[in-house]
Design a protein around this motif. Structure first.
Motif, mmCIF file in Angstrom:
data_model
loop_
_atom_site.group_PDB
_atom_site.id
_atom_site.type_symbol
_atom_site.label_atom_id
_atom_site.label_comp_id
_atom_site.label_asym_id
_atom_site.label_seq_id
_atom_site.Cartn_x
_atom_site.Cartn_y
_atom_site.Cartn_z
ATOM 1 N N ARG A 161 5.095 2.597 -19.277
ATOM 2 C CA ARG A 161 5.677 2.157 -19.788
ATOM 3 C C ARG A 161 5.713 0.568 -19.652
ATOM 4 O O ARG A 161 4.784 0.026 -19.696
ATOM 5 N N GLU A 162 6.413 0.016 -20.886
ATOM 6 C CA GLU A 162 6.449 -1.591 -20.349
ATOM 7 C C GLU A 162 5.560 -2.752 -18.489
ATOM 8 O O GLU A 162 5.082 -2.840 -19.113
ATOM 9 N N PHE A 163 6.078 -2.334 -18.001
ATOM 10 C CA PHE A 163 5.781 -3.183 -16.605
ATOM 11 C C PHE A 163 5.343 -2.095 -15.908
ATOM 12 O O PHE A 163 5.169 -2.107 -14.387
ATOM 13 N N ALA A 164 4.744 -0.916 -16.436
ATOM 14 C CA ALA A 164 3.713 -0.119 -15.220
ATOM 15 C C ALA A 164 2.975 -0.653 -14.678
ATOM 16 O O ALA A 164 2.501 -1.234 -15.923
ATOM 17 N N LYS A 165 2.218 -0.198 -13.800
ATOM 18 C CA LYS A 165 1.353 -1.515 -13.034
ATOM 19 C C LYS A 165 -0.419 -1.002 -13.552
ATOM 20 O O LYS A 165 -1.109 0.663 -12.668
ATOM 21 N N LYS A 166 -0.712 -0.949 -14.120
ATOM 22 C CA LYS A 166 -2.100 0.013 -15.039
ATOM 23 C C LYS A 166 -3.401 -0.166 -13.860
ATOM 24 O O LYS A 166 -3.550 1.059 -13.222
ATOM 25 N N ASN A 167 -3.423 -0.708 -13.198
ATOM 26 C CA ASN A 167 -4.652 -0.942 -11.729
ATOM 27 C C ASN A 167 -4.346 -0.388 -10.679
ATOM 28 O O ASN A 167 -4.974 -0.348 -10.016
ATOM 29 N N GLY A 168 -2.744 -0.609 -10.545
ATOM 30 C CA GLY A 168 -2.187 0.263 -9.337
ATOM 31 C C GLY A 168 -2.009 2.376 -9.582
ATOM 32 O O GLY A 168 -1.730 2.809 -8.868
ATOM 33 N N ILE A 169 -2.659 2.937 -10.835
ATOM 34 C CA ILE A 169 -2.721 4.039 -10.564
ATOM 35 C C ILE A 169 -3.314 5.233 -10.473
ATOM 36 O O ILE A 169 -4.105 4.456 -9.734
ATOM 37 N N TYR A 170 -2.445 5.408 -9.165
ATOM 38 C CA TYR A 170 -3.502 7.065 -8.284
ATOM 39 C C TYR A 170 -3.224 8.478 -8.488
ATOM 40 O O TYR A 170 -2.658 8.869 -9.048
ATOM 41 N N VAL A 171 -4.279 9.303 -8.037
ATOM 42 C CA VAL A 171 -3.768 10.382 -8.066
ATOM 43 C C VAL A 171 -3.898 10.964 -6.826
ATOM 44 O O VAL A 171 -5.073 11.172 -5.494
ATOM 45 N N LEU A 172 -3.080 12.056 -6.294
ATOM 46 C CA LEU A 172 -2.834 12.726 -5.441
ATOM 47 C C LEU A 172 -3.362 14.155 -6.059
ATOM 48 O O LEU A 172 -3.114 15.013 -6.451
#
Length: 211
Positions: A161-172
């Motif tokens: 989505r538009e305001f997603a923090k692209k470099n804050g993505i992580y995998v659990l």
């Protein structure tokens, strides 16, 4: 972006275990018939042989001990990766093939029974999925395909989505004991690499979180 392969991890299990039939169960789980521990197939080309199916959390197993109806039963793999059986108690199931679990049960119950005959059948597979949560168009749970990376999962979920923090993505990711690890995902770096080889490959039960 790499196109998702059409075969799922369930299909890989069917290749590596002879006599496996896969169908969609009414509850949405995938059902496997005759995934017995003795059914591992061989290949004329070992280098191309599919990875054997391993049991995962929430999978449903039919444990049959011949002529011991009171000890035979259906069990679900708990979040800690274990199952509980009469006489034996707790056994680790997650991360093992049906053959490995069958041998563990046979060894443990041999203390109480003479020459027990044990079969392990995976009747429902719930572990072969990934979750995508947060700032995507369609958050939810998706079937895990072979060689499926984070970018593939994001595509299935309709993209960021538009305001997603692209470099804050992580995998659990949960290990076989149910302990979760936090794996950072560098979205921009992966896109700049121009190769899917650097993408993080997903495993059953992974959750991709997009803040």
């Amino acid at each position: 972006m790499k196109t998702l392969r059409s075969q799922s991890m369930i299909a890989l299990a069917a290749v590596s275990l002879s006599g496996v039939a896969v169908r969609t169960a009414p509850c949405g789980a995938q059902s496997v018939n005759s995934v017995t521990a003795a059914a591992a197939s061989t290949s004329a080309h070992p280098s191309t042989q599919a990875k054997p199916f391993t049991i995962g959390i929430d999978d449903v197993l039919n444990i049959n001990i011949w002529h011991e109806a009171e000890l035979s039963r259906n069990v679900s793999v708990r979040p800690d990766g274990k199952i509980s059986l009469p006489l034996i108690g707790e056994l680790q199931a997650s991360g093992k093939t049906p053959m490995e679990l069958q041998e563990d049960i046979r060894t443990s119950i041999s203390r109480y029974l003479t020459a027990p005959q044990v079969t392990v059948i995976v009747t429902e597979i719930h572990s072969l999925h990934v979750n995508v949560l947060g700032q995507v168009t369609r958050p939810g749970s998706y079937a895990l395909s072979s060689s499926m990376g984070v970018l593939d999962a994001l595509s299935l979920a309709g993209g960021l989505r538009e305001f997603a923090k692209k470099n804050g993505i992580y995998v659990l990711r949960s290990n076989n004991d149910g302990v979760k690890s936090h794996i950072p995902y560098r979205y921009s770096e992966i896109l700049r690499s121009k190769t899917m080889a650097k993408d993080l490959m997903l495993e059953p039960g992974d959750t991709v979180v997009i803040p």
